[in-house]
Design an enzyme around this catalytic site. Sequence first.
Site, PDB file in Angstrom:
ATOM      1  N   ASP A  18       0.808  -1.228   0.000  1.00 60.08           N
ATOM      2  CA  ASP A  18       0.000   0.000   0.000  1.00 60.08           C
ATOM      3  C   ASP A  18       0.837   1.274   0.000  1.00 60.08           C
ATOM      4  OD1 ASP A  18      -2.401  -1.587   0.134  1.00 60.08           O
ATOM      5  OD2 ASP A  18      -1.792  -2.014   2.187  1.00 60.08           O
ATOM      6  N   GLU A  19       1.918   1.236  -0.740  1.00 61.86           N
ATOM      7  CA  GLU A  19       2.780   2.420  -0.875  1.00 61.86           C
ATOM      8  C   GLU A  19       2.291   3.343  -1.987  1.00 61.86           C
ATOM      9  OE1 GLU A  19       3.787  -0.682  -1.436  1.00 61.86           O
ATOM     10  OE2 GLU A  19       5.177  -1.270   0.160  1.00 61.86           O
ATOM     11  N   HIS A  46      -4.975  -2.715  -5.933  1.00 57.67           N
ATOM     12  CA  HIS A  46      -4.235  -1.643  -6.598  1.00 57.67           C
ATOM     13  C   HIS A  46      -5.222  -0.598  -7.114  1.00 57.67           C
ATOM     14  CE1 HIS A  46      -0.611  -4.501  -7.490  1.00 57.67           C
ATOM     15  NE2 HIS A  46      -0.829  -4.282  -6.213  1.00 57.67           N
ATOM     16  N   THR A 245       3.310 -12.550   3.137  1.00 56.03           N
ATOM     17  CA  THR A 245       2.415 -13.259   2.235  1.00 56.03           C
ATOM     18  C   THR A 245       3.174 -14.487   1.725  1.00 56.03           C
ATOM     19  OG1 THR A 245       0.837 -12.978   0.424  1.00 56.03           O
ATOM     20  CG2 THR A 245       3.031 -11.994   0.117  1.00 56.03           C
ATOM     21  N   THR A 306      -8.581  -4.207  -0.012  1.00 56.98           N
ATOM     22  CA  THR A 306      -9.188  -5.528  -0.168  1.00 56.98           C
ATOM     23  C   THR A 306     -10.128  -5.852   0.989  1.00 56.98           C
ATOM     24  OG1 THR A 306      -7.259  -6.280  -1.380  1.00 56.98           O
ATOM     25  CG2 THR A 306      -8.644  -7.985  -0.442  1.00 56.98           C
ATOM     26  N   ASP A 339       2.599  14.754   1.711  1.00 58.88           N
ATOM     27  CA  ASP A 339       1.615  15.826   1.932  1.00 58.88           C
ATOM     28  C   ASP A 339       0.668  15.505   3.089  1.00 58.88           C
ATOM     29  OD1 ASP A 339       0.904  13.913  -0.355  1.00 58.88           O
ATOM     30  OD2 ASP A 339      -1.077  14.648   0.255  1.00 58.88           O
ATOM     31  N   GLY A 420       4.997  11.744  -4.910  1.00 60.17           N
ATOM     32  CA  GLY A 420       3.538  11.854  -5.062  1.00 60.17           C
ATOM     33  C   GLY A 420       3.008  12.875  -4.078  1.00 60.17           C
TER      34      GLY A 420
HETATM   35  P1  IMP Z   1      -2.145 -13.098   2.858  1.00 62.60           P
HETATM   36  O1  IMP Z   1      -1.378 -12.557   1.711  1.00 62.60           O
HETATM   37  O2  IMP Z   1      -3.636 -12.881   2.730  1.00 62.60           O
HETATM   38  O3  IMP Z   1      -1.779 -14.502   3.219  1.00 62.60           O
HETATM   39  O4  IMP Z   1      -1.737 -12.225   4.148  1.00 62.60           O
HETATM   40  C1  IMP Z   1      -0.445 -12.304   4.712  1.00 62.60           C
HETATM   41  C2  IMP Z   1       0.028 -10.927   5.166  1.00 62.60           C
HETATM   42  O5  IMP Z   1       0.245 -10.089   4.046  1.00 62.60           O
HETATM   43  C3  IMP Z   1      -0.971 -10.166   6.048  1.00 62.60           C
HETATM   44  O6  IMP Z   1      -0.234  -9.390   6.961  1.00 62.60           O
HETATM   45  C4  IMP Z   1      -1.685  -9.283   5.068  1.00 62.60           C
HETATM   46  O7  IMP Z   1      -2.269  -8.165   5.703  1.00 62.60           O
HETATM   47  C5  IMP Z   1      -0.534  -8.901   4.161  1.00 62.60           C
HETATM   48  N1  IMP Z   1      -0.963  -8.505   2.808  1.00 62.60           N
HETATM   49  C6  IMP Z   1      -1.253  -9.322   1.763  1.00 62.60           C
HETATM   50  N2  IMP Z   1      -1.553  -8.605   0.675  1.00 62.60           N
HETATM   51  C7  IMP Z   1      -1.435  -7.310   1.016  1.00 62.60           C
HETATM   52  C8  IMP Z   1      -1.577  -6.078   0.295  1.00 62.60           C
HETATM   53  O8  IMP Z   1      -1.871  -6.037  -0.905  1.00 62.60           O
HETATM   54  N3  IMP Z   1      -1.367  -4.921   1.005  1.00 62.60           N
HETATM   55  C9  IMP Z   1      -1.008  -4.942   2.319  1.00 62.60           C
HETATM   56  N4  IMP Z   1      -0.846  -6.064   3.025  1.00 62.60           N
HETATM   57  C10 IMP Z   1      -1.054  -7.232   2.381  1.00 62.60           C
HETATM   58 MG    MG Z   2      -2.873  -2.205  -1.862  1.00 64.24          MG
END
Ligand code: IMP
Ligand code: MG
Length: 433
Positions: A18-19, A46, A245, A306, A339, A420
């Site tokens: 989420d950058e 995204h 993940t 999500t 910002d 940004g």
């Molecule tokens: P999983 O990918 O659902 O197995 O989650 C494993 C870890 O990755 C958890 O801490 C989630 O919150 C994190 N995570 C997975 N996908 C994202 C993403 O797109 N943004 C932020 N955190 C994510």
């Molecule tokens: Mg994201």
Amino acid sequence: MSIEFKPTVAVEGGQDGDEGKGKVISALFPWIEVGVRCNGGANAGHTVVFNGTEFKFHMLPSTSPIRGILSVIAPNTVVHTGDLKKEIDDVRSKGVEFDGNLKISDRAQFLGDYHRDWDRIQEARRGANKIGTTGTGNGAAYTDLVDRRGIFLGLLEQPDLFKKRLGLVLEEYRGRLRSGESLPDSFRSEYYDPVIEEAIRYIRPYLTDTTVLLEDSLARGKRTLFEKAQATMLDVRYGGYPYVTSSTCTAAAIPYEVGLSKAPDMDVIGVFKAYHTDVGERPRPTKMGDELEEIIRRAGGEYGTTTGRKRSVSWFDAVKARHSAKIGGYDYIAINKADVLTGKGDQRICEEYVFRGERMRAFPVDSLILEECTPVYREYPGWIQDFKGAKNWDQVPPEAQQLLRAQHAAIGRGKLWMIGTGPADEDAIFSFG
Ligand code: IMP
Ligand code: MG
């Protein structure tokens, strides 16, 4: 945006997700001729804005709204066919025509509801030690791959064999339940009759050997964007293990993930935020504290794309940033959302940790170590002059410039490419004179 990039560019998250990778990809839209989503599943979210319309992608490449561009879902992804159909329908309803340009690898993996139920069951079993997954079944699907129980979407060409493979897999899943755990519907074969029908009808037409397509388009010099999901600190091996993940989240993995025989000539853009957010469970040595977090969460809209979960907000962590840069090999750096910090008081960067009385500059291999780390901060003066939407570096207050320069120095590699300054496409600075 005045840079001569190499023929391929990878966009990779430098923190815990989420950058603002979608924003960076939006800035690259005029450059891109082919877009490839490399890893992950519907755990990703995204947000991209194209011609004034906002899209929230989970599985589709962020390049999908651009007409006439080849968009590829790579082998190293896990695809819930029903959800992907919904996403395709949703994007179509916003006026996007794929015109045969969306391609899904026949070696992308099928992700079924059994993976989601297993994700839920495992999290329940972990109790206080849960990972805090997105519940999208990602970990279960990738585990199945390495534990040799995966099902590739290409098997949909032979529905009887797809059902045969799925039947064997589900038998294993049923055998895993402990007493007291009820059998989910999704562990039964019959559950998948309509799922397979739908996948054959709506997803199978997009399946192909994407390796052939990509080798060919790269040979013709097509400018290609490799879109990484999640982030270095969520990488299954190099991230904040085990709160990660289950896929590879670094650009170095790209050739293998997308099925290329050799690494292409590539620039990597590492994307950061001027502060740090994450969702799920994990130790947070640089956590800001509830009150300030809530203020920044609101100002920055820090809620999961999500899951809608509140993101935790922490100070910029140079230990993590250095680690990411080392693994990610960034050639260019983008830093978003400084910002948001306007009017939020003095700022901090964590330069190193202290662990059991010793200074620690390298990111630890296990979160049990991280749990015992305390941050060593350097303070920076805050500012009150708003620069949201700024397009020139001289519109940025000197204190914010100083913080951003310090963050760039902390990352320690890659040329500063973009700052940004707001959610809209044009809210960005590309020259730092
Ligand atoms: P999983 O990918 O659902 O197995 O989650 C494993 C870890 O990755 C958890 O801490 C989630 O919150 C994190 N995570 C997975 N996908 C994202 C993403 O797109 N943004 C932020 N955190 C994510
Ligand atoms: Mg994201």
